[in-house]
Motif scaffolding. Structure first.
Motif, mmCIF file in Angstrom:
data_model
loop_
_atom_site.group_PDB
_atom_site.id
_atom_site.type_symbol
_atom_site.label_atom_id
_atom_site.label_comp_id
_atom_site.label_asym_id
_atom_site.label_seq_id
_atom_site.Cartn_x
_atom_site.Cartn_y
_atom_site.Cartn_z
ATOM 1 N N ARG A 97 1.147 -0.985 -0.101
ATOM 2 C CA ARG A 97 0.491 -0.070 -0.108
ATOM 3 C C ARG A 97 0.365 1.215 -0.156
ATOM 4 O O ARG A 97 0.774 2.267 0.691
ATOM 5 N N ALA A 98 1.831 1.534 -0.833
ATOM 6 C CA ALA A 98 2.864 2.287 -1.136
ATOM 7 C C ALA A 98 3.112 3.149 -2.107
ATOM 8 O O ALA A 98 3.006 2.592 -2.909
ATOM 9 N N VAL A 99 3.650 3.798 -2.224
ATOM 10 C CA VAL A 99 3.935 4.827 -3.789
ATOM 11 C C VAL A 99 5.488 4.080 -3.380
ATOM 12 O O VAL A 99 6.834 4.341 -2.552
ATOM 13 N N ILE A 100 6.037 3.808 -4.609
ATOM 14 C CA ILE A 100 7.173 3.426 -5.010
ATOM 15 C C ILE A 100 7.973 4.451 -5.366
ATOM 16 O O ILE A 100 9.991 4.287 -5.741
ATOM 17 N N GLY A 101 7.556 5.057 -6.762
ATOM 18 C CA GLY A 101 8.139 6.074 -6.995
ATOM 19 C C GLY A 101 7.675 7.193 -7.997
ATOM 20 O O GLY A 101 5.963 6.518 -8.274
ATOM 21 N N ARG A 102 7.872 7.901 -9.107
ATOM 22 C CA ARG A 102 7.439 8.855 -9.789
ATOM 23 C C ARG A 102 7.727 9.148 -11.122
ATOM 24 O O ARG A 102 9.041 8.611 -10.954
ATOM 25 N N ILE A 103 6.664 9.046 -12.325
ATOM 26 C CA ILE A 103 7.927 8.892 -13.257
ATOM 27 C C ILE A 103 6.864 10.311 -13.876
ATOM 28 O O ILE A 103 6.096 10.447 -14.034
ATOM 29 N N LYS A 104 7.961 11.343 -14.635
ATOM 30 C CA LYS A 104 7.833 12.157 -15.179
ATOM 31 C C LYS A 104 7.565 12.283 -16.892
ATOM 32 O O LYS A 104 8.548 11.631 -16.862
ATOM 33 N N GLY A 105 7.454 13.542 -16.974
ATOM 34 C CA GLY A 105 7.311 14.539 -18.219
ATOM 35 C C GLY A 105 6.719 13.480 -18.862
ATOM 36 O O GLY A 105 6.564 13.125 -20.454
ATOM 37 N N LEU A 106 5.314 13.755 -18.544
ATOM 38 C CA LEU A 106 4.062 12.115 -19.894
ATOM 39 C C LEU A 106 3.542 13.278 -20.734
ATOM 40 O O LEU A 106 2.501 13.048 -20.879
ATOM 41 N N GLY A 107 3.490 14.402 -20.337
ATOM 42 C CA GLY A 107 2.682 15.143 -21.001
ATOM 43 C C GLY A 107 1.299 15.924 -21.016
ATOM 44 O O GLY A 107 1.510 15.323 -19.468
ATOM 45 N N ASP A 108 0.002 15.893 -21.022
ATOM 46 C CA ASP A 108 -0.521 16.005 -20.749
ATOM 47 C C ASP A 108 -2.017 14.587 -20.401
ATOM 48 O O ASP A 108 -2.133 13.916 -21.580
#
Lengths: 103, 386
Positions: free
Chosen positions: B49-60
């Motif tokens: 039940r956890a966030v293990i990361g974030r991926i950025k830069g995918l636009g709209d």
């Protein structure tokens, strides 16, 4: 000081916006972004619905747009929003959409 | 002590392997949560039940959806801005991104995992890409916005056309670049979405421009087209639809389809065998998703504005609403853990994802997320039509 703030606010917003209380205006901005955005895109560039950027709407009369928002566009997926918006609020949204700069 | 290469290698391996084993992990309990405003994805672990990361830069990422590669490691994300982005859940990175159209709505991955098809609003039609390289393999203009694209067994895709009311079957099995096209006309006015049943047999198209739905039996050659529920709601005035329902994430429970009505605040129950209406359930608003819990015992429904703060739970046996939850403002999506133990709800306007027990419905945990929308667990990689 309060007078200065009111003056700056008057400069920043179109005349019609004054008819909608600031808290409601914030809700309407949110509604445009999220709920109109469902079909017209978060950035208003279109989707199932047409683009509704200021550029795409250039030349449209604000009152016509307000009427379209309230009553929808028969034969399309655009619903009438009369159950959720007053006439003043629809006009506020029309002005907001027509603003050149996206606030 | 004399240097012994074998001992040195063994020592190195012994040192290396525990570290490696710690670093290795499966992807079976991972998922992605779309952060629509930020143009980013949260990588989540539903066991923890956890966030293990974030991926950025995918636009709209308004109305973004995604599909998984068969390995459950890579996902293909379809953005509103026409972007097709391949991301890696393990390294939490964008592998490749192409802007393939002006405006897109969704996509599908072929049953062999080799082809990714994207359904476009502008310029319409479908484009098909190599899943490895994201190179364009086939461009199929259809003179219409397309909706409801799904993977059909045999390296095929099915898609419906909003403007022209058709269904196109694209068969890429012989030559991926030159699909054999079967065009089914007269499907109905303005298909708004479609779904493929979990056995890959039936493609069901929802209609906005007229009452009813259309089922296509893909086991028949040529595919057999059947209109059904043509009368639903004809005796009642249409209510405004402030958000289109979604059919993907369809419901087949106990031999019965549960489908969201359009313009009525109802869930429609249809006999899967003969496509006749069995019953209707009155709901709190215009349903958007009607999702069966994986054991099919309950159907969970969320709503269009102004009722998008609610979730209703409908019992499949009695077809009655047994609970109404009010998780918060803007409940956009729900995703069950693969065996249905827990359910994740994205609550857009409160910038959080709720995790609830799918039986007691008790709140178990919350995850902060920026305007979350779609939640996609990797078990989708192994299910047809998703």
């Amino acid at each position: 000081m309060a007078r200065l703030a009111a003056f700056l606010l008057a400069l920043a917003l179109p005349a019609q916006a004054a008819e909608v209380a600031p808290a409601r205006a914030a809700e309407l901005r949110h509604m445009v972004r999220q709920d109109c955005g469902s079909c017209h895109g978060l950035r208003r560039t279109g989707g199932l619905g047409s683009p509704i950027t200021a550029q795409a709407l250039a030349g449209r009369a604000p009152d016509d747009l307000a009427a379209l928002i309230l009553d929808g566009l028969p034969g399309s997926a655009m619903p009438g929003w009369r159950a959720l918006l007053t006439e003043e609020e629809a006009r506020w949204i029309a002005d907001y959409l027509l603003q050149k700069e996206m606030p | 002590m004399k240097f012994n290469p074998l001992v040195a290698i063994c020592a190195a391996v012994m040192l290396a392997f525990p570290a490696l084993a710690d670093d290795l992990r499966g992807t079976g309990d991972l998922g992605l949560v779309v952060e629509r405003e930020a143009g980013s994805l949260l990588v989540v672990d539903h066991s923890e039940r956890a966030v293990i990361g974030r991926i950025k830069g995918l636009g709209d990422l308004s109305h973004a959806s995604l599909v998984y590669a068969p390995d459950g490691r890579f996902a293909f994300v379809f953005g509103r801005d026409g972007g097709l982005t391949k991301v890696d859940l393990l390294t939490r990175a964008v592998v490749k991104r192409v802007v393939q159209a002006g405006n897109s709505i969704g996509g599908a991955i072929s049953d062999d995992g080799r082809l990714v098809a994207v359904s476009n609003y502008d310029p319409g039609g479908v484009k098909v890409f190599d899943a490895g390289t994201l190179d364009l393999v086939a461009d199929i203009p259809m003179g219409s916005k397309t909706v409801g694209i799904a993977d059909v067994p045999g390296r095929r895709f099915a898609v419906a056309t909003w403007d022209t009311g058709e269904v196109w079957l694209l068969d890429h099995s012989a030559d991926p670049a030159k699909p054999v096209i079967t065009r089914l006309e007269g499907i109905g006015a303005n298909p708004y979405d479609a779904l493929l049943t979990g056995d890959g047999r039936t493609y069901i198209v929802g209609l906005f421009g007229e009452k009813g739905l259309t089922a296509i039996d893909l086991w028949q050659d040529p595919p057999k087209v059947t209109r059904f529920l043509a009368d639903y709601g004809r005796d009642q005035p249409d209510l405004p639809v402030y958000k289109m329902p979604h059919l993907q994430g369809w419901t087949l429970a106990d031999g019965v389809f549960a489908l969201p009505a359009v313009g009525l605040h109802q869930l429609l129950w249809v006999d899967a065998a003969d496509l006749t209406e069995i019953a209707r359930t009155d709901l709190a608003g215009q349903p958007v998703f009607a999702l069966a819990r994986p054991d099919k015992r309950e159907v969970w429904v969320n709503f269009a504005p102004p009722d998008n703060d609610k979730v209703q739970i409908v019992d499949v046996l009695s077809r009655e609403v047994i609970d109404t939850l009010t998780p918060g403002k803007g409940v956009l999506h729900m995703e069950f853990t693969p065996r249905g133990r827990e359910v994740w709800l994205s609550i857009r306007d409160e910038n959080r994802v709720e995790i609830r027990d799918a039986r007691t419905r008790a709140l178990l945990a919350e995850i902060p997320a920026q305007a979350p929308s779609g939640i996609f667990f990797t078990d989708r990689a192994h299910r047809m039509g998703l």
